[in-house]
Scaffold this motif. Sequence first.
Motif, PDB file in Angstrom:
ATOM      1  N   ASP A   1       0.846  -1.200   0.000  1.00 52.13           N
ATOM      2  CA  ASP A   1       0.000   0.000   0.000  1.00 52.13           C
ATOM      3  C   ASP A   1       0.876   1.242   0.000  1.00 52.13           C
ATOM      4  O   ASP A   1       1.908   1.301   0.680  1.00 52.13           O
ATOM      5  N   VAL A   2       0.442   2.241  -0.731  1.00 48.79           N
ATOM      6  CA  VAL A   2       1.227   3.469  -0.864  1.00 48.79           C
ATOM      7  C   VAL A   2       1.424   4.140   0.489  1.00 48.79           C
ATOM      8  O   VAL A   2       2.474   4.720   0.770  1.00 48.79           O
ATOM      9  N   GLY A   3       0.449   4.061   1.360  1.00 49.80           N
ATOM     10  CA  GLY A   3       0.534   4.731   2.658  1.00 49.80           C
ATOM     11  C   GLY A   3       1.431   4.033   3.657  1.00 49.80           C
ATOM     12  O   GLY A   3       1.774   4.600   4.710  1.00 49.80           O
ATOM     13  N   GLU A   4       1.817   2.779   3.396  1.00 49.57           N
ATOM     14  CA  GLU A   4       2.655   2.033   4.337  1.00 49.57           C
ATOM     15  C   GLU A   4       4.130   2.334   4.128  1.00 49.57           C
ATOM     16  O   GLU A   4       4.555   2.753   3.038  1.00 49.57           O
ATOM     17  N   LYS A   5       4.907   2.100   5.180  1.00 49.14           N
ATOM     18  CA  LYS A   5       6.356   2.242   5.060  1.00 49.14           C
ATOM     19  C   LYS A   5       6.879   1.121   4.173  1.00 49.14           C
ATOM     20  O   LYS A   5       6.589  -0.052   4.404  1.00 49.14           O
ATOM     21  N   PRO A   6       7.637   1.449   3.127  1.00 48.26           N
ATOM     22  CA  PRO A   6       8.121   0.401   2.212  1.00 48.26           C
ATOM     23  C   PRO A   6       8.980  -0.626   2.947  1.00 48.26           C
ATOM     24  O   PRO A   6       9.783  -0.270   3.810  1.00 48.26           O
ATOM     25  N   LYS A   7       8.785  -1.885   2.591  1.00 46.73           N
ATOM     26  CA  LYS A   7       9.498  -2.984   3.249  1.00 46.73           C
ATOM     27  C   LYS A   7      10.103  -3.903   2.205  1.00 46.73           C
ATOM     28  O   LYS A   7       9.424  -4.330   1.264  1.00 46.73           O
ATOM     29  N   ALA A   8      11.400  -4.201   2.368  1.00 45.82           N
ATOM     30  CA  ALA A   8      12.072  -5.143   1.469  1.00 45.82           C
ATOM     31  C   ALA A   8      11.679  -6.570   1.842  1.00 45.82           C
ATOM     32  O   ALA A   8      11.278  -6.827   2.986  1.00 45.82           O
ATOM     33  N   PRO A   9      11.792  -7.524   0.920  1.00 47.87           N
ATOM     34  CA  PRO A   9      11.426  -8.906   1.245  1.00 47.87           C
ATOM     35  C   PRO A   9      12.489  -9.621   2.073  1.00 47.87           C
ATOM     36  O   PRO A   9      12.294 -10.764   2.461  1.00 47.87           O
TER      37      PRO A   9
END
Length: 809
Positions: A401-409
């Motif tokens: 989601d655009v609003g979430e903090k980006p997370k790497a796998p």
Amino acid sequence: MPFVRLPKVFQGPSAVEPGRLSALIWTTTPWTLPANMAIAVKDGLQYAVVELTTFSVKDSETEQVVVAQDRVEHVLSYLPSNTCHEVVMEDIDGSQLADGQAACFNLFQNSESPILSADFVTATSGTGLVHMAPGHGLDDYQVCQAKRVGPALAPVDDAGRYTAEVFPANPEQSKALTGMDVQTDGVKAVLDLLAAPGRYLTSGLWRPNTSLVLASHVFTHKNPIDWRTKQPVIVRATAQWFADASALQQPALASLDDVTFVPESGKNRLSAFLRGRSQWCISRQRAWGVPIPALYHKETGEACISDESIEHINKVLGARGTDAWFKDAENDEAWIHPSLEPGAWVRGKDTMDVWFDSGTSWTTLAPRGDGKAVSDVYVEGTDQHRGWFQSSLLTHVAVQDVGEKPKAPYSKLITHGFVLDAEGRKMSKSVGNVIAPEQIIDGSLLPPVKAKKRGGRKAAATEETCEERPKYDSLGPDVLRLWVASSDYTKDVSIAVPLLQEVHNALAKYRVTFKWLLGVLADFQPDRVSDSISLTFADTAVLYRFAQVSQAVEQAFDEYAFHKGVKELNFFVNIDLSAFYFETCKDTLYTGHERDRQRMQMVLALLTRHILRLLGPILPHLVEEVSTLMSPDMKHWMGDPLRTTWTGQSELLSAIEGHDTQYLDGALNELRAISAAVQKAQEQARRAGKVKSGLACKVEIHVPADADAHHHVLKWHRDGELADLLVVSQVEVVIASDEEEATEKPAPAWQFEQDVDLPAATGSRQLKIVVLPPEGAKCVRCWKYTAEEEGVPCQRCQDVLKEREHLAT
């Protein structure tokens, strides 16, 4: 190429004749001329108009060419001797040629090719004017795209042959060129056409019989080579599917802040690739792979990728499999959604980029919650910063989601180097420098084992047969695993015979160590060891050192720095265990009292259990072999080291509970310094021919009057441990004040001295080590020089023999 529209700079001077003027271009790939779409010059580079007159017996021919001023002499060197030249105009800046209105004629396409400015043009080669075919070169493509010249043309098929688009201006000639290999027959055909272009040129543009080839010559230049076939590669632009990755750049970069990189330089490398990637070409032209579910209209070429069509195709793929997409008949209507016109659509042949396949492998892992990445670690080579590492990151960020903090796998990203040969070269089958894992496992990469000589004719005949079949010391898969675990994989790793020999020796050392441990622990019964066991300093020291090593190894393994953990284990086994503890305990294990043997066996059993657990991930075959060969009592007490939960060092720490670690560190350093001095003095005595064995001497340790500063030495001496710690027969501690009060002793037959400087709170403390002849006779049982006379056991051995006789009865 003939001018069809002159730049403004040529429209005034009368010396310039538009009907005879052309741009002189130089190319190393004549086969790309049909795809020409522009001519490149360089701003700031000076150009000239040169008039060339070629004389013959009957008449003369005159033409004018535009060429870089610095290249005029170079061009003239390739012209015949009957050609005269005159510079009719010079000092023309490249920007005046690329004024937006100048253009030349492409006879193959019957089109105009504008003159553009490009930074890659130089005056060090060619003519200073560069033919541009954006369908066959990246630089050309980028310049033409920026100048809105296009679309790119590449009239070459998958087999490297011309298509019908090569000469649309003349269908008859186009048919003749179609199917020609562009790098062989195609080159000759293009040059032949340019040599006699009369019937293909517009009337009034150029005199019909004039050749458009001013000169040709042999030129050797760099060319892309296919890594597998080693054949030349040609570049061509093709229609592909792209994913717009520009919107993912910043979220992907932000997600890397929570990722641990090993080595740290991996973050900069991956970040650089992400910043430079705005588009992702997700299509490939392969004979295998996951198909891109696109349908194409037979007449218009329009692509259909509607949600309904893709969903329908996915259902068919689920029922028939991905191979059916390529193998089913072209007119199979099962793939066409009912809303589409029957018979008007065909399946595309493009496959998905394999990096998209592997880049979505994280979807096989279940979400972990609590903000954790779905994977603890990704590990691959340095080339994967532009491949798997990047594609996994982009696909994972894309679905968030655009609003979430980006997370790497991944939580941690480990980059390893590549395996090189002994000379630092990349391994390649074609070069013949590839080392197969089997060669390391079976030992055939190392020199063969020398056969032992045996007596007799039959033995000699056997030896002759064996010489024909060399034997190698095979240590199995563990030697390969140990080499891998010993290597700092964050860099390129060279593999060579000397390095493998070191690893081979290290594994052999482990095998010898465990062989000895299995022997001395064969009669060990854990349930008979007293809970009130009292450890000696040697016992405490080796357990303390291994607790340190165990902690360091566990931390190294947690950080995936396996080479650091292996280095710690190798040092402990070679120095602390073999060179120190084994030497101090052999006498007790072989000839000591039962209670002392049980104490040392308990210490050795603890060490064995934990060493096996630490080595389990690295040398599982050796660990399993050792476990199999243990006595039933030991096996029951120890458990399966490959299936036991790693409990860390709690058991080791409890064994040395109550000991001050600072005290132990200081005591160990002091013992090492004293032991080193004793060994130096013994070596002097050996060279002088006075001793052969370390037991055949007595050691005096002379300490200053401040005895409190030497409490380690005094305690070891008081507890009767000093002789065993130094592996000698007798030790006497002489305090300086005692020396003054002592009566004169007879001078020894020989003595060798060494001074020892020990660190202290203020300055240093100095001891003196004196190696002397032993005072007793050699014991026939323990070989220590502590017996009262030759040929009889010493008092300690007599007591042990009585103890054993009592136990036996």
